[in-house]
Design a protein around this motif. Sequence first.
Motif, short mmCIF file in Angstrom:
data_model
loop_
_atom_site.label_atom_id
_atom_site.label_comp_id
_atom_site.label_asym_id
_atom_site.label_seq_id
_atom_site.Cartn_x
_atom_site.Cartn_y
_atom_site.Cartn_z
N THR A 16 5.32 -9.04 8.58
CA THR A 16 5.97 -7.96 9.38
C THR A 16 7.13 -7.08 8.75
O THR A 16 7.47 -6.03 9.42
CB THR A 16 6.64 -8.86 10.70
OG1 THR A 16 7.80 -9.48 10.04
CG2 THR A 16 5.69 -9.45 11.36
N LEU A 17 7.45 -7.29 7.56
CA LEU A 17 8.55 -6.42 6.73
C LEU A 17 7.77 -5.52 5.88
O LEU A 17 8.39 -4.51 5.49
CB LEU A 17 9.06 -7.44 5.85
CG LEU A 17 10.04 -8.52 6.51
CD1 LEU A 17 10.96 -9.17 5.38
CD2 LEU A 17 11.15 -7.65 7.51
N PHE A 18 6.24 -5.48 5.78
CA PHE A 18 5.73 -4.39 4.94
C PHE A 18 4.64 -3.67 5.55
O PHE A 18 4.34 -2.62 4.94
CB PHE A 18 5.07 -5.43 3.88
CG PHE A 18 6.11 -6.14 3.20
CD1 PHE A 18 6.93 -5.62 2.17
CD2 PHE A 18 6.20 -7.61 3.32
CE1 PHE A 18 7.73 -6.32 1.38
CE2 PHE A 18 7.27 -8.25 2.51
CZ PHE A 18 8.01 -7.57 1.81
N SER A 64 4.90 0.92 9.88
CA SER A 64 5.35 1.04 11.39
C SER A 64 6.28 2.28 11.39
O SER A 64 7.25 2.46 10.81
CB SER A 64 6.02 -0.20 11.87
OG SER A 64 6.81 -0.05 13.05
N LEU A 65 5.92 3.12 12.55
CA LEU A 65 6.74 4.48 12.94
C LEU A 65 8.10 4.00 13.16
O LEU A 65 9.16 4.64 12.68
CB LEU A 65 6.12 5.41 13.65
CG LEU A 65 6.78 6.58 13.79
CD1 LEU A 65 7.08 7.47 12.61
CD2 LEU A 65 6.03 7.47 14.95
N PRO A 66 8.22 3.02 14.43
CA PRO A 66 9.69 2.77 14.58
C PRO A 66 10.57 2.20 13.62
O PRO A 66 11.70 2.55 13.60
CB PRO A 66 9.21 1.74 15.77
CG PRO A 66 8.00 1.92 16.15
CD PRO A 66 7.21 2.32 15.09
N ALA A 67 9.75 1.55 12.57
CA ALA A 67 10.93 1.06 11.48
C ALA A 67 11.12 2.00 10.56
O ALA A 67 12.24 1.94 9.88
CB ALA A 67 10.02 -0.11 10.57
N LEU A 68 10.31 3.34 10.47
CA LEU A 68 10.64 4.37 9.65
C LEU A 68 11.71 5.08 10.12
O LEU A 68 12.24 5.93 9.50
CB LEU A 68 9.44 5.03 9.31
CG LEU A 68 8.49 4.30 8.35
CD1 LEU A 68 7.21 5.03 8.42
CD2 LEU A 68 8.91 3.73 6.97
N VAL A 69 11.81 5.15 11.45
CA VAL A 69 12.83 6.14 11.93
C VAL A 69 14.10 5.48 12.33
O VAL A 69 14.93 5.90 13.20
CB VAL A 69 12.23 6.80 13.26
CG1 VAL A 69 11.02 7.74 12.78
CG2 VAL A 69 11.61 5.80 14.54
N LEU A 122 18.01 3.81 12.24
CA LEU A 122 19.14 4.44 11.33
C LEU A 122 19.10 3.78 9.74
O LEU A 122 19.51 4.47 9.01
CB LEU A 122 20.52 3.88 12.28
CG LEU A 122 20.64 4.66 13.25
CD1 LEU A 122 22.05 4.06 14.10
CD2 LEU A 122 20.71 6.09 13.15
N ALA A 123 18.39 2.86 9.63
CA ALA A 123 18.26 2.33 8.23
C ALA A 123 16.64 2.24 7.94
O ALA A 123 16.13 1.09 8.04
CB ALA A 123 19.03 0.77 7.96
N PRO A 124 16.29 3.14 7.83
CA PRO A 124 14.72 3.26 7.60
C PRO A 124 14.21 2.39 6.52
O PRO A 124 14.86 2.34 5.26
CB PRO A 124 14.29 4.81 7.38
CG PRO A 124 15.62 5.28 6.69
CD PRO A 124 16.85 4.55 7.37
N GLU A 125 13.03 1.86 6.63
CA GLU A 125 12.39 0.79 5.89
C GLU A 125 11.27 1.57 5.02
O GLU A 125 10.22 1.44 5.55
CB GLU A 125 11.80 -0.09 6.58
CG GLU A 125 12.95 -1.22 7.15
CD GLU A 125 12.55 -2.32 8.26
OE1 GLU A 125 10.96 -2.42 8.45
OE2 GLU A 125 13.30 -2.93 8.84
N LEU A 126 11.76 2.52 4.15
CA LEU A 126 10.87 3.59 3.55
C LEU A 126 9.78 2.72 2.71
O LEU A 126 8.96 3.31 2.29
CB LEU A 126 11.86 4.25 2.80
CG LEU A 126 12.66 5.12 3.50
CD1 LEU A 126 13.58 6.15 2.63
CD2 LEU A 126 11.88 6.05 4.54
N TRP A 127 10.29 1.65 2.45
CA TRP A 127 9.16 0.88 1.48
C TRP A 127 7.74 0.47 2.14
O TRP A 127 7.00 0.50 1.31
CB TRP A 127 9.74 -0.67 0.96
CG TRP A 127 10.12 -1.62 2.01
CD1 TRP A 127 9.00 -2.37 2.57
CD2 TRP A 127 11.20 -1.63 2.57
NE1 TRP A 127 9.61 -3.19 3.68
CE2 TRP A 127 10.92 -2.64 3.72
CE3 TRP A 127 12.68 -1.21 2.63
CZ2 TRP A 127 12.19 -3.16 4.60
CZ3 TRP A 127 13.64 -1.80 3.50
CH2 TRP A 127 13.40 -2.62 4.38
#
Length: 313
Positions: free
Chosen positions: A36-38, A41-46, A48-53
């Motif tokens: 689930t960390l990798f 996912s658009l919500p994870a990218l937008v 406040l701390a975007p998960e850009l990886w």
Amino acid sequence: MWLVEAFFHAPPISRNLAAASFIFSLLLYIGILDFTLFYLSLPALVNLAPELWRLFTSLLITGPRLSLIFDVYFLYVYGAKLEIASPRFSQRADFVTYLCFICGIILILNLFITSGHVLASSLALSFITTSVRDTWDQPVTLFILTMPCQYLPYAFLLLTLIMAGPQAALIQGTGLAAAHLYDLLTGLYPSTGIERSLLPTPGWVMKVFGTQDVVNRPYGTAITGATGKAAWGLDLSWKRFGPGRTLGGEGAGAEPERPKGLVLAAIVMAIFLLVCGVSGYLFVYGSPGWAPVVDGGEVPGSTSPVGNGKVTR
């Protein structure tokens, strides 16, 4: 050590991409890493701390089960074909530019249109689509069906549609769209009004990966016309780790570099043994959950049914 030697003699970009995809996907599907960390996912990218990886890791994740083998195989075989045998990429930097472009288009299409989560199969289909341009009309056999090679990408899409459904085929098809867009913007279809490439290789990429005035290909030697320059910041050839030869004597000047080569070979072998050991353990004792599921279905983008995009363990 023959495995290490075979690995380092393979085309560098393709071998590293395929190896990273296989090891990373295997670690995800056997539960060592949290899936689930990798995934994309658009919500994870937008946040406040975007998960850009996720933009990078999602491109390395294959489908589960047999897709883990087939996706990695296609990534390596067709990626290597483009890297060392395609006249369209006279320099390694040209192949890197192509790779960055299609990865960007695949990510955009899956973020805003298909909601795909795992994208290695899309990347592999891009490689297949681009590589058939060099062998147009040559016969190729898929299982028992022989066809002109330009129809091979569509045959894979049809196979995915039959085995996994329209959503998986749509996600995989983003790779086909990315490859055709690259062909269009590089002037492969002059009838559209684009007669020259709109995607030139940036100068800094040339500096990073170096240039070659003579390129050795499987079918002969090509003269590129460029002035050969060593890589400025990144050398993926790994030739610097070899034993070395000079006119001054056998092995002269090799000692300073030899320990690096031995350490690197030991690391690669250790990783290989670790993967084999984990795989053997799971084969003997079984795994409580081989792949994450999506509301009772498989991960979107895999060659299996999908749900509505909510990933559960």
